[in-house]
Design a protein around this motif. Structure first.
Motif, PDB file in Angstrom:
ATOM      1  N   GLU A   1       2.392   1.941  -3.467  1.00  0.00           N
ATOM      2  CA  GLU A   1       1.401   2.524  -4.373  1.00  0.00           C
ATOM      3  C   GLU A   1       1.188   4.000  -4.074  1.00  0.00           C
TER       4      GLU A   1
ATOM      5  N   LYS B   1      10.570  -1.453  -2.960  1.00  0.00           N
ATOM      6  CA  LYS B   1      10.397  -2.511  -3.950  1.00  0.00           C
ATOM      7  C   LYS B   1      11.443  -3.603  -3.776  1.00  0.00           C
TER       8      LYS B   1
ATOM      9  N   GLU C   1       0.828  -1.205   0.000  1.00  0.00           N
ATOM     10  CA  GLU C   1       0.000   0.000   0.000  1.00  0.00           C
ATOM     11  C   GLU C   1       0.864   1.258   0.000  1.00  0.00           C
TER      12      GLU C   1
END
Length: 65
Positions: free
Chosen positions: A19, A54, A16
């Motif tokens: 994003e 990431k 989350e």
């Protein structure tokens, strides 16, 4: 955000957050193209933070296999 803080987050929270940060990054780049930011180094810092998140997600993915 430091790597230790990122590793403490749960995977769902991390997804989350990635994003949200990507959306923030895209908005920041757009705003910078229209009118210069006070501190354009923020773009670089945010891009690196996203990369760290990431990377941690990818490490978790590989460790679960």
């Amino acid at each position: 955000m430091k790597i230790a803080e990122i590793k403490e987050m749960t995977t769902s929270d991390l997804v989350e957050r990635v994003e949200a940060e990507v959306a923030n990054y895209n908005q920041m780049v757009l705003n910078h193209s229209i009118s210069p930011l006070d501190n354009p180094a923020q773009i670089k810092q945010l891009r690196r933070t996203i990369a760290r998140m990431k990377t941690v997600l990818r490490e978790r993915e590989l460790n679960n296999k």
